[in-house]
Design a protein around this motif. Structure first.
Motif, PDB file in Angstrom:
ATOM      1  N   LEU A 148       4.846  -8.452 -27.487  1.00 56.01           N
ATOM      2  CA  LEU A 148       4.966  -9.439 -28.569  1.00 56.01           C
ATOM      3  C   LEU A 148       4.935  -8.749 -29.930  1.00 56.01           C
ATOM      4  N   LEU A 149       3.963  -7.868 -30.127  1.00 50.29           N
ATOM      5  CA  LEU A 149       3.869  -7.154 -31.397  1.00 50.29           C
ATOM      6  C   LEU A 149       5.028  -6.188 -31.566  1.00 50.29           C
ATOM      7  N   ALA A 150       5.402  -5.500 -30.508  1.00 43.02           N
ATOM      8  CA  ALA A 150       6.494  -4.526 -30.588  1.00 43.02           C
ATOM      9  C   ALA A 150       7.804  -5.197 -30.999  1.00 43.02           C
ATOM     10  N   GLU A 151       8.055  -6.384 -30.472  1.00 43.01           N
ATOM     11  CA  GLU A 151       9.285  -7.101 -30.802  1.00 43.01           C
ATOM     12  C   GLU A 151       9.317  -7.519 -32.271  1.00 43.01           C
ATOM     13  N   VAL A 152       8.169  -7.960 -32.786  1.00 47.11           N
ATOM     14  CA  VAL A 152       8.111  -8.358 -34.197  1.00 47.11           C
ATOM     15  C   VAL A 152       8.304  -7.137 -35.096  1.00 47.11           C
TER      16      VAL A 152
END
Length: 214
Positions: A148-152
């Protein structure tokens, strides 16, 4: 976690997230095991120790869990599930702009670790005591949360919002801010959770902006 740091966790009762579905004796077992695993360590807590605190016969515990390892596996799964659900909810409610999404994720990450320190310690320190089979559900949830964080971050870089020197290292550093909270943060201090969460969000954005902030 050192014995002296673990002893800090004895001063506060361990609690499971509100979303935990277990109730009755099964919940009592989980909450008691959480307190003991967090304050003593998984390997230094026996089934007899757990049964003694619960005022049950050791055989009574096996009616609910096949082994001590299964108790740990359930706690680790609960912790990762609650954390992932908190991140998903924060992202859903956030504005689509990457900086606001990072703020939302970091705030949620911080709150879950600050409000459930015993669970955070058990999830992060004792996971590796599990066999790969029992650890698999929790690891799958952890990977989803990391993504989730990596995608953002990736989206923010594409939009020229972020310019971290190394995206993966920066993401790991952002996550570590929350993971380290049980080792030093005291909910009874003058620093409230919301202020702490906002401070972490600001630090995360400074790391991600990199050269753009100069």
């Amino acid at each position: 976690m050192s014995p002296s740091n673990r002893s800090r966790l004895r001063a506060h009762p361990a609690s499971l997230p509100p979303s935990t579905s277990s109730d009755g004796t099964r919940r009592r077992i989980l909450e008691t095991a959480l307190q003991l695993f967090a304050s003593r360590g998984y390997h230094d807590t026996s089934i007899r120790d757990l049964a003694k605190v619960l005022e049950l016969q050791p055989s009574a515990l096996y009616a609910h869990f096949a082994s001590k390892e299964h108790v740990l596996a359930e706690l680790v799964r609960i912790g990762h599930e609650a954390h992932h659900e908190a991140l998903q909810a924060a992202l859903k409610d956030a504005e689509p702009e990457p900086r606001q999404q990072v703020r939302a994720l970091v705030r949620a990450h911080t709150r879950t670790h600050a409000t459930h320190p015993q669970l955070a310690v058990v999830v992060n320190e004792e996971l590796y005591a599990l066999t790969p089979e029992l650890a698999a559900p929790a690891i799958a949830l952890r990977d989803k949360s990391t993504e989730l964080l990596a995608e953002v971050i990736e989206r923010g870089m594409a939009q020229k919002c972020f310019a971290p020197p190394h995206p993966r290292v920066t993401a790991a550093a952002i996550s570590a801010m929350g993971v380290r909270l049980p080792y030093w943060y005291d909910q009874g201090s003058t620093l409230d959770v919301d202020t702490l969460a906002e401070a972490h969000a600001e630090l995360a954005l400074r790391m991600l902006c990199g050269d753009l902030a100069r």
